[in-house]
Motif scaffolding. Sequence first.
Motif, PDB file in Angstrom:
ATOM      1  N   SER A   1      12.156   5.361 -12.453  1.00  0.00           N
ATOM      2  CA  SER A   1      11.957   5.146 -11.023  1.00  0.00           C
ATOM      3  C   SER A   1      10.536   4.680 -10.735  1.00  0.00           C
ATOM      4  O   SER A   1      10.311   3.789  -9.910  1.00  0.00           O
ATOM      5  N   LEU A   2       9.566   5.280 -11.421  1.00  0.00           N
ATOM      6  CA  LEU A   2       8.175   4.875 -11.244  1.00  0.00           C
ATOM      7  C   LEU A   2       7.974   3.423 -11.655  1.00  0.00           C
ATOM      8  O   LEU A   2       7.266   2.657 -10.973  1.00  0.00           O
ATOM      9  N   ARG A   3       8.617   3.010 -12.735  1.00  0.00           N
ATOM     10  CA  ARG A   3       8.497   1.619 -13.161  1.00  0.00           C
ATOM     11  C   ARG A   3       9.082   0.668 -12.108  1.00  0.00           C
ATOM     12  O   ARG A   3       8.535  -0.402 -11.836  1.00  0.00           O
ATOM     13  N   VAL A   4      10.212   1.047 -11.510  1.00  0.00           N
ATOM     14  CA  VAL A   4      10.819   0.218 -10.464  1.00  0.00           C
ATOM     15  C   VAL A   4       9.902   0.136  -9.253  1.00  0.00           C
ATOM     16  O   VAL A   4       9.689  -0.945  -8.680  1.00  0.00           O
TER      17      VAL A   4
ATOM     18  N   ASN B   1       3.728  18.531  -8.870  1.00  0.00           N
ATOM     19  CA  ASN B   1       4.658  19.207  -7.961  1.00  0.00           C
ATOM     20  C   ASN B   1       5.613  18.252  -7.258  1.00  0.00           C
ATOM     21  O   ASN B   1       6.360  18.664  -6.366  1.00  0.00           O
ATOM     22  N   ILE B   2       5.610  16.969  -7.676  1.00  0.00           N
ATOM     23  CA  ILE B   2       6.447  15.970  -7.004  1.00  0.00           C
ATOM     24  C   ILE B   2       7.279  15.204  -8.022  1.00  0.00           C
ATOM     25  O   ILE B   2       6.757  14.726  -9.042  1.00  0.00           O
ATOM     26  N   ASP B   3       8.572  15.092  -7.749  1.00  0.00           N
ATOM     27  CA  ASP B   3       9.477  14.253  -8.532  1.00  0.00           C
ATOM     28  C   ASP B   3      10.107  13.233  -7.601  1.00  0.00           C
ATOM     29  O   ASP B   3      10.568  13.584  -6.506  1.00  0.00           O
ATOM     30  N   VAL B   4      10.116  11.975  -8.028  1.00  0.00           N
ATOM     31  CA  VAL B   4      10.728  10.906  -7.236  1.00  0.00           C
ATOM     32  C   VAL B   4      11.739  10.177  -8.101  1.00  0.00           C
ATOM     33  O   VAL B   4      11.421   9.755  -9.220  1.00  0.00           O
ATOM     34  N   GLN B   5      12.956  10.064  -7.594  1.00  0.00           N
ATOM     35  CA  GLN B   5      13.992   9.270  -8.257  1.00  0.00           C
ATOM     36  C   GLN B   5      14.473   8.183  -7.303  1.00  0.00           C
ATOM     37  O   GLN B   5      14.539   8.403  -6.088  1.00  0.00           O
ATOM     38  N   VAL B   6      14.797   7.047  -7.865  1.00  0.00           N
ATOM     39  CA  VAL B   6      15.320   5.924  -7.090  1.00  0.00           C
ATOM     40  C   VAL B   6      16.798   5.743  -7.418  1.00  0.00           C
ATOM     41  O   VAL B   6      17.183   5.703  -8.591  1.00  0.00           O
ATOM     42  N   LEU B   7      17.613   5.659  -6.378  1.00  0.00           N
ATOM     43  CA  LEU B   7      19.018   5.324  -6.551  1.00  0.00           C
ATOM     44  C   LEU B   7      19.128   3.811  -6.426  1.00  0.00           C
ATOM     45  O   LEU B   7      18.956   3.251  -5.340  1.00  0.00           O
ATOM     46  N   PRO B   8      19.382   3.106  -7.535  1.00  0.00           N
ATOM     47  CA  PRO B   8      19.354   1.646  -7.498  1.00  0.00           C
ATOM     48  C   PRO B   8      20.613   1.054  -6.869  1.00  0.00           C
ATOM     49  O   PRO B   8      21.664   1.692  -6.816  1.00  0.00           O
TER      50      PRO B   8
ATOM     51  N   GLN C   1       0.824  -1.205   0.000  1.00  0.00           N
ATOM     52  CA  GLN C   1       0.000   0.000   0.000  1.00  0.00           C
ATOM     53  C   GLN C   1       0.863   1.261   0.000  1.00  0.00           C
ATOM     54  O   GLN C   1       0.538   2.246  -0.663  1.00  0.00           O
ATOM     55  N   GLN C   2       1.961   1.209   0.746  1.00  0.00           N
ATOM     56  CA  GLN C   2       2.860   2.360   0.797  1.00  0.00           C
ATOM     57  C   GLN C   2       3.469   2.638  -0.575  1.00  0.00           C
ATOM     58  O   GLN C   2       3.536   3.786  -1.018  1.00  0.00           O
ATOM     59  N   LEU C   3       3.919   1.615  -1.245  1.00  0.00           N
ATOM     60  CA  LEU C   3       4.542   1.799  -2.552  1.00  0.00           C
ATOM     61  C   LEU C   3       3.528   2.241  -3.594  1.00  0.00           C
ATOM     62  O   LEU C   3       3.847   3.049  -4.490  1.00  0.00           O
ATOM     63  N   GLU C   4       2.310   1.722  -3.505  1.00  0.00           N
ATOM     64  CA  GLU C   4       1.270   2.164  -4.429  1.00  0.00           C
ATOM     65  C   GLU C   4       0.950   3.640  -4.205  1.00  0.00           C
ATOM     66  O   GLU C   4       0.738   4.403  -5.164  1.00  0.00           O
ATOM     67  N   HIS C   5       0.933   4.052  -2.944  1.00  0.00           N
ATOM     68  CA  HIS C   5       0.713   5.467  -2.622  1.00  0.00           C
ATOM     69  C   HIS C   5       1.863   6.319  -3.151  1.00  0.00           C
ATOM     70  O   HIS C   5       1.645   7.408  -3.704  1.00  0.00           O
ATOM     71  N   LEU C   6       3.087   5.832  -3.007  1.00  0.00           N
ATOM     72  CA  LEU C   6       4.253   6.547  -3.507  1.00  0.00           C
ATOM     73  C   LEU C   6       4.172   6.723  -5.019  1.00  0.00           C
ATOM     74  O   LEU C   6       4.501   7.794  -5.554  1.00  0.00           O
ATOM     75  N   CYS C   7       3.727   5.695  -5.719  1.00  0.00           N
ATOM     76  CA  CYS C   7       3.584   5.781  -7.175  1.00  0.00           C
ATOM     77  C   CYS C   7       2.555   6.843  -7.560  1.00  0.00           C
ATOM     78  O   CYS C   7       2.754   7.597  -8.524  1.00  0.00           O
ATOM     79  N   SER C   8       1.461   6.916  -6.813  1.00  0.00           N
ATOM     80  CA  SER C   8       0.430   7.924  -7.096  1.00  0.00           C
ATOM     81  C   SER C   8       0.979   9.334  -6.893  1.00  0.00           C
ATOM     82  O   SER C   8       0.751  10.234  -7.712  1.00  0.00           O
ATOM     83  N   LEU C   9       1.732   9.523  -5.813  1.00  0.00           N
ATOM     84  CA  LEU C   9       2.313  10.836  -5.546  1.00  0.00           C
ATOM     85  C   LEU C   9       3.310  11.225  -6.627  1.00  0.00           C
ATOM     86  O   LEU C   9       3.401  12.399  -7.012  1.00  0.00           O
ATOM     87  N   ALA C  10       4.080  10.246  -7.105  1.00  0.00           N
ATOM     88  CA  ALA C  10       5.121  10.530  -8.097  1.00  0.00           C
ATOM     89  C   ALA C  10       4.555  11.064  -9.406  1.00  0.00           C
ATOM     90  O   ALA C  10       5.293  11.647 -10.215  1.00  0.00           O
ATOM     91  N   GLU C  11       3.269  10.886  -9.629  1.00  0.00           N
ATOM     92  CA  GLU C  11       2.639  11.372 -10.857  1.00  0.00           C
ATOM     93  C   GLU C  11       2.023  12.757 -10.685  1.00  0.00           C
ATOM     94  O   GLU C  11       1.479  13.311 -11.639  1.00  0.00           O
ATOM     95  N   MET C  12       2.121  13.321  -9.470  1.00  0.00           N
ATOM     96  CA  MET C  12       1.617  14.679  -9.248  1.00  0.00           C
ATOM     97  C   MET C  12       2.584  15.694  -9.844  1.00  0.00           C
ATOM     98  O   MET C  12       3.804  15.479  -9.836  1.00  0.00           O
TER      99      MET C  12
END
Length: 295
Positions: free
Chosen positions: A282-285, A211-218, A198-209
Motif C-alpha cells: 500500500s505504501l508503494r502504491v 502506531n499506524i497501519d494503512v492499507q489500500v483497497l485497489p 502533499q497530502q499523499l506524501e504526508h499519508l506515506c509519512s504517517l504510514a511508517e509510524m
Amino acid sequence: MPKPRADMGNRVSTVLARQLGSQLLGFRETAGLNQTQAAQALSAQASKIAKMEHGWVPFRDPDVVALCSAYGVGSPDTVDALLRLAKLDRERRRAKGWWATSLTQGSLREYIAMEDVALRLRTWQLALIPGLFQTPEYMRALSVAAVSPDRIDEVERLVDVRVRRQRRLHGDNPLRVHAVIWEAALRQMIGGPQVMRQQLEHLCSLAEMPNIDVQVLPFRAGVHLCGGGPFNILSFVESGALDVVHMDGLRSTSWVEGAEESAAYTELFARTCATSLSPYDSLRVMESVAKGMNE
C-alpha cells in the motif's frame, strides 16, 4: 432496547454508558431476572436499573460488581472490562477538553471526547483521506466545498478542530489507527495536484509510524463489501464486544451501538482488510500515486 433521547433533565445519556448498559441488560436477560429483581442486588428501585441500562447515569464500580454477581457473570476479565468502561465513561462525563467550547455540534463533541479516551481506531474510507490523516490544505479544500458562502468564516474553525484531533496520533500513549482506504480516495483531486501530492506524501509519512497501519483497497479488487459508506470503529478495551461504530462526516457523526452491530462491522472491516494490499504494498502504491501528481 429503544434508543434513548440525548438528554433527560440534568442527566445525559452517553454512548459509553449506553454501551455498558446494553452489556448489563444482556446479562440480566440471560439470567432470567426482571429489573425489580436486579435492583434488589443494589438495594434500590427498578427505576435505577432502567436508568443504568439506558445510559442515563454514571456507573459506580460497586454497582457493576454487584450486578455481575447477581447475573452470574463469573469471568474476571469480563468484569474488569466492564469496570474499565465505567471508569472511561465517568472520565468522559467530567472531561472539560478543548472540544467543549470549540464545537457547536453536540454529536461531534461526543465523538471527540470518546476519541480522546479510545485505545484503537479502525477506519474505512471510500472517497476521502481519513480525517486524522488530512493536511490543513486538504481540509480547507473539503471545508470550502461543504460550507455555504455565507458561512465561509467557519472553514478555519473546522480545520482547527481536525488539526487538534490529530494530536492523538502522537505522545506517550498514541491512538492506534488501522485505516483501509479505497484507491479512489488517493486519486480524487481534492484542492488540485499540489495539495494532493502533499497530502499523499504526508499519508506515506504517517504510514511508517509504529502506531499506524494503512492499507489500500485497489480498483482491481473488484466489487467490495463496504460500498455502503465509510465507518469508524472505536475500541476502549481489548474486548471487541465493547467497540462502538460511528459514521463520521465533516460536521456531524451518527452512532451504531450494540454488541451484535459492532461485531458485524468488525467482521466487515476484517474481510475488507483481507482483500486489500499489505501495508508495505500500500505504501508503494501511495508513493507512486503521489509522484504521478502533476501541476
